[in-house]
Design a protein around this motif. Structure first.
Motif, PDB file in Angstrom:
ATOM      1  N   TYR A 125       0.833  -1.201   0.000  1.00 17.26           N
ATOM      2  CA  TYR A 125       0.000   0.000   0.000  1.00 17.26           C
ATOM      3  C   TYR A 125       0.868   1.251   0.000  1.00 17.26           C
ATOM      4  CZ  TYR A 125      -3.474   3.479   1.349  1.00 17.26           C
ATOM      5  OH  TYR A 125      -4.280   4.596   1.387  1.00 17.26           O
ATOM      6  N   MET A 126       1.903   1.279   0.809  1.00 15.71           N
ATOM      7  CA  MET A 126       2.779   2.448   0.863  1.00 15.71           C
ATOM      8  C   MET A 126       3.444   2.707  -0.486  1.00 15.71           C
ATOM      9  SD  MET A 126       2.317   3.826   3.709  1.00 15.71           S
ATOM     10  CE  MET A 126       3.584   5.084   3.585  1.00 15.71           C
ATOM     11  N   ALA A 127       3.781   1.664  -1.208  1.00 16.54           N
ATOM     12  CA  ALA A 127       4.363   1.841  -2.546  1.00 16.54           C
ATOM     13  C   ALA A 127       3.330   2.398  -3.516  1.00 16.54           C
ATOM     14  CB  ALA A 127       4.906   0.508  -3.053  1.00 16.54           C
ATOM     15  N   ARG A 128       2.084   1.956  -3.395  1.00 18.46           N
ATOM     16  CA  ARG A 128       1.031   2.414  -4.315  1.00 18.46           C
ATOM     17  C   ARG A 128       0.672   3.883  -4.104  1.00 18.46           C
ATOM     18  NH1 ARG A 128      -4.062  -1.155  -3.970  1.00 18.46           N
ATOM     19  NH2 ARG A 128      -4.669   0.126  -5.765  1.00 18.46           N
ATOM     20  N   VAL A 129       0.824   4.380  -2.880  1.00 13.06           N
ATOM     21  CA  VAL A 129       0.429   5.766  -2.601  1.00 13.06           C
ATOM     22  C   VAL A 129       1.605   6.734  -2.622  1.00 13.06           C
ATOM     23  CG1 VAL A 129      -1.553   5.018  -1.242  1.00 13.06           C
ATOM     24  CG2 VAL A 129       0.601   5.545  -0.069  1.00 13.06           C
ATOM     25  N   GLU A 130       2.780   6.278  -2.984  1.00 15.78           N
ATOM     26  CA  GLU A 130       3.947   7.154  -3.049  1.00 15.78           C
ATOM     27  C   GLU A 130       3.783   8.157  -4.199  1.00 15.78           C
ATOM     28  OE1 GLU A 130       7.022   9.380  -2.971  1.00 15.78           O
ATOM     29  OE2 GLU A 130       6.638   7.972  -1.311  1.00 15.78           O
ATOM     30  N   PRO A 131       3.696   9.456  -3.898  1.00 16.77           N
ATOM     31  CA  PRO A 131       3.390  10.442  -4.952  1.00 16.77           C
ATOM     32  C   PRO A 131       4.461  10.590  -6.017  1.00 16.77           C
ATOM     33  CG  PRO A 131       3.029  11.362  -2.750  1.00 16.77           C
ATOM     34  CD  PRO A 131       3.763  10.076  -2.563  1.00 16.77           C
ATOM     35  N   SER A 132       5.724  10.364  -5.670  1.00 18.54           N
ATOM     36  CA  SER A 132       6.814  10.638  -6.607  1.00 18.54           C
ATOM     37  C   SER A 132       6.833   9.700  -7.804  1.00 18.54           C
ATOM     38  CB  SER A 132       8.166  10.577  -5.880  1.00 18.54           C
ATOM     39  OG  SER A 132       8.401   9.280  -5.367  1.00 18.54           O
ATOM     40  N   GLN A 133       6.048   8.624  -7.767  1.00 22.16           N
ATOM     41  CA  GLN A 133       6.029   7.679  -8.892  1.00 22.16           C
ATOM     42  C   GLN A 133       5.323   8.253 -10.118  1.00 22.16           C
ATOM     43  OE1 GLN A 133       3.042   4.296  -8.499  1.00 22.16           O
ATOM     44  NE2 GLN A 133       2.833   5.233  -6.457  1.00 22.16           N
ATOM     45  N   PHE A 134       4.550   9.328  -9.923  1.00 19.91           N
ATOM     46  CA  PHE A 134       3.754   9.872 -11.018  1.00 19.91           C
ATOM     47  C   PHE A 134       4.507  10.994 -11.734  1.00 19.91           C
ATOM     48  CE2 PHE A 134       0.779   8.247  -7.846  1.00 19.91           C
ATOM     49  CZ  PHE A 134       0.059   7.351  -8.616  1.00 19.91           C
ATOM     50  N   ASP A 135       4.396  11.012 -13.050  1.00 22.77           N
ATOM     51  CA  ASP A 135       5.025  12.047 -13.870  1.00 22.77           C
ATOM     52  C   ASP A 135       3.962  13.044 -14.309  1.00 22.77           C
ATOM     53  OD1 ASP A 135       6.992  13.405 -15.271  1.00 22.77           O
ATOM     54  OD2 ASP A 135       6.744  12.181 -17.079  1.00 22.77           O
ATOM     55  N   LEU A 136       4.170  14.325 -13.970  1.00 25.17           N
ATOM     56  CA  LEU A 136       3.187  15.369 -14.255  1.00 25.17           C
ATOM     57  C   LEU A 136       3.857  16.547 -14.957  1.00 25.17           C
ATOM     58  CD1 LEU A 136       1.482  15.342 -10.729  1.00 25.17           C
ATOM     59  CD2 LEU A 136       0.654  14.169 -12.791  1.00 25.17           C
ATOM     60  N   PRO A 137       4.309  16.364 -16.200  1.00 26.95           N
ATOM     61  CA  PRO A 137       5.065  17.427 -16.862  1.00 26.95           C
ATOM     62  C   PRO A 137       4.267  18.697 -17.107  1.00 26.95           C
ATOM     63  CG  PRO A 137       4.564  15.641 -18.403  1.00 26.95           C
ATOM     64  CD  PRO A 137       4.222  15.146 -17.029  1.00 26.95           C
ATOM     65  N   VAL A 138       2.978  18.592 -17.407  1.00 25.43           N
ATOM     66  CA  VAL A 138       2.179  19.790 -17.655  1.00 25.43           C
ATOM     67  C   VAL A 138       1.972  20.558 -16.356  1.00 25.43           C
ATOM     68  CG1 VAL A 138      -0.017  20.688 -18.479  1.00 25.43           C
ATOM     69  CG2 VAL A 138       1.043  18.741 -19.644  1.00 25.43           C
ATOM     70  N   ALA A 139       1.648  19.846 -15.289  1.00 21.49           N
ATOM     71  CA  ALA A 139       1.488  20.504 -13.985  1.00 21.49           C
ATOM     72  C   ALA A 139       2.783  21.188 -13.565  1.00 21.49           C
ATOM     73  CB  ALA A 139       1.060  19.482 -12.940  1.00 21.49           C
ATOM     74  N   ARG A 140       3.899  20.531 -13.807  1.00 25.16           N
ATOM     75  CA  ARG A 140       5.200  21.124 -13.464  1.00 25.16           C
ATOM     76  C   ARG A 140       5.450  22.390 -14.276  1.00 25.16           C
ATOM     77  NH1 ARG A 140       7.840  16.833 -14.202  1.00 25.16           N
ATOM     78  NH2 ARG A 140       8.689  17.222 -16.270  1.00 25.16           N
ATOM     79  N   ARG A 141       5.097  22.348 -15.535  1.00 26.69           N
ATOM     80  CA  ARG A 141       5.283  23.514 -16.411  1.00 26.69           C
ATOM     81  C   ARG A 141       4.400  24.681 -15.962  1.00 26.69           C
ATOM     82  NH1 ARG A 141       7.373  27.431 -19.513  1.00 26.69           N
ATOM     83  NH2 ARG A 141       5.963  28.095 -21.181  1.00 26.69           N
TER      84      ARG A 141
END
Length: 424
Positions: free
Chosen positions: A369-385
């Motif tokens: 569960y902790m691995a599934r909810v780790e936020p850093s696994q997601f890539d959000l290039p538009v949000a970052r921009r």
């Protein structure tokens, strides 16, 4: 504009008082005094022979939102968690969450032991990107949450089509969007449920508060149980001194009720909302024309939007300006010129210090569960921009007179003319 920027020692462009927020209306004090003397400060106090302010607000807000039913809650976060559970979401289920949002979009999901799946946003509206949603859906997905962000309405047509095709509830987070309309109908009434925050910065506020609106009576009854420790308001008459809340034993809940004080203030604020929305829209239209002429890109909205609600006014800076100075320095310079806070957008939830499930032992159910909810696994290039290129400010500023709104345009013009003073 020959003067240097105020941030580096020059004179401030705008020396004026800007509108404060919140702003009470004419009946707030009388209503609060009435609650004080009523003998009932919350719906979990004994019935006193008259309709509670909480139920008066529920009726009025359901009508305002074009929804059949409204269940008030203590906060916007609670309203989102309640709506998710009322729609059947539970432990280990996946919920699609926009990656550019306040942390509650993720923490409410975590709070019911589900899994936030962070999804990128549309570069024009900053709202959930339908194509990214489609790509994120798995056999574990149990709901889609969208946020009508800042001043935009999400692409409801596309998102509703995806939700229907996959047989998933769509929950509209309208924390920024009180008074916005899509295809001439209020937002919040399109999805399976709509949720609202009435926190102190919001367009409709009582300091803290929230609400769930829906047309589905089963979802509304589950929401009632979930926000009142498993109790619902009695449908039959109640005698003075009796409890109006009925212990059904059908569904365990928690306490997330809205107090009578908050409900009384919300009724006062609801009276003011439409006129304030109109004033903000007029100011935003004037400012958007001026900033567009300077080469800036004002936040867009979905094609079907018929009325915008400006929780925050957001504008994107061009690459040639950002090549000289970073967005945070430009925001600081605008703040110094105007005397009110100009900031960046929310930091993307995959790299946000407020979104750290590992910092709370309550989520440490197991390693998977902790691995599934780790936020850093997601890539959000538009949000970052967007975070690296957009500045914004609060809606109360748009309640200022038009000559003050012109000062905002002049401040942007001055900062852009002196951009090299901000180079790092």
């Amino acid at each position: 504009m020959g003067n240097s920027l105020a941030l580096v020692g020059g004179p401030r462009l705008a020396d004026r008082e800007w509108p404060r927020w919140p702003q009470p209306g004419g009946r707030a004090l009388k209503s609060l005094e009435d609650v004080l003397e009523s003998g009932r400060w919350t719906i979990s106090c004994a019935y006193q022979g008259r309709t509670s302010y909480e139920q008066q607000f529920a009726t009025a807000f359901a009508e305002y939102c074009g929804s059949a039913l409204c269940v008030p809650t203590s906060t916007g976060t609670a309203s989102l968690a309640v709506a998710l559970e009322a729609c059947g979401v539970g432990a280990f289920d996946e919920v699609v969450v926009p990656g550019l949002s306040w942390v509650a979009s993720a923490s409410a999901v975590l709070g019911i032991n589900a899994v936030p799946v962070l999804v990128d946003v549309d570069p024009r509206t900053y709202c959930l990107d339908p194509a990214a949603v489609e790509a994120a859906i798995t056999d574990r997905t149990r709901a889609i949450t969208l946020v009508h962000a800042y001043s935009a309405v999400a692409d409801l047509d596309a998102l509703l089509e995806i939700a229907r095709r996959h047989n998933l509830p769509l929950i509209e987070d309208c924390a920024h969007a009180h008074g916005a309309r899509y295809n001439n109908w209020p937002v919040g009434a399109f999805g399976t449920a709509g949720v609202f925050s009435m926190q102190g910065s919001k367009l409709l506020t009582s300091g803290e508060g929230g609400a769930v609106v829906t047309d589905d009576p089963e979802i509304a009854v589950r929401a009632e149980h979930l926000r009142a420790d498993g109790r619902v308001l009695r449908r039959e008459p109640v005698n003075i001194g009796e409890m109006e809340l009925l212990e059904t034993g059908q569904l365990m809940g928690s306490n997330a009720c809205l107090s009578e004080f908050h409900a009384a203030v919300l009724l006062d604020q609801l009276d003011l909302l439409d006129e304030q929305t109109l004033r903000r829209s007029r100011s935003a239209d004037h400012l958007s024309a001026r900033l567009g002429a300077l080469g800036l890109t004002v936040q867009g909205t979905a094609t079907g939007t018929t009325d915008r609600a400006y929780y925050r006014y957001a504008v994107q800076l061009p690459d040639e300006i950002l090549a000289v100075a970073p967005v945070h320095r430009i925001a600081q310079a605008l703040t110094a010129e105007l005397g009110f806070p100009v900031t960046q957008t929310h930091r993307p939830l995959n790299d946000n210090p407020l979104n750290r499930p590992s910092s709370r032992r309550r989520f440490a159910t197991d390693a998977e569960y902790m691995a599934r909810v780790e936020p850093s696994q997601f890539d959000l290039p538009v949000a970052r921009r967007i975070h690296a290129s957009v500045v914004s400010f609060g809606h109360e500023v748009l309640l200022a007179p038009l000559d003050a709104i012109e000062d905002i345009a002049l401040a942007f013009e001055k900062v852009l003319a002196h951009i090299r003073e901000l180079a790092e």
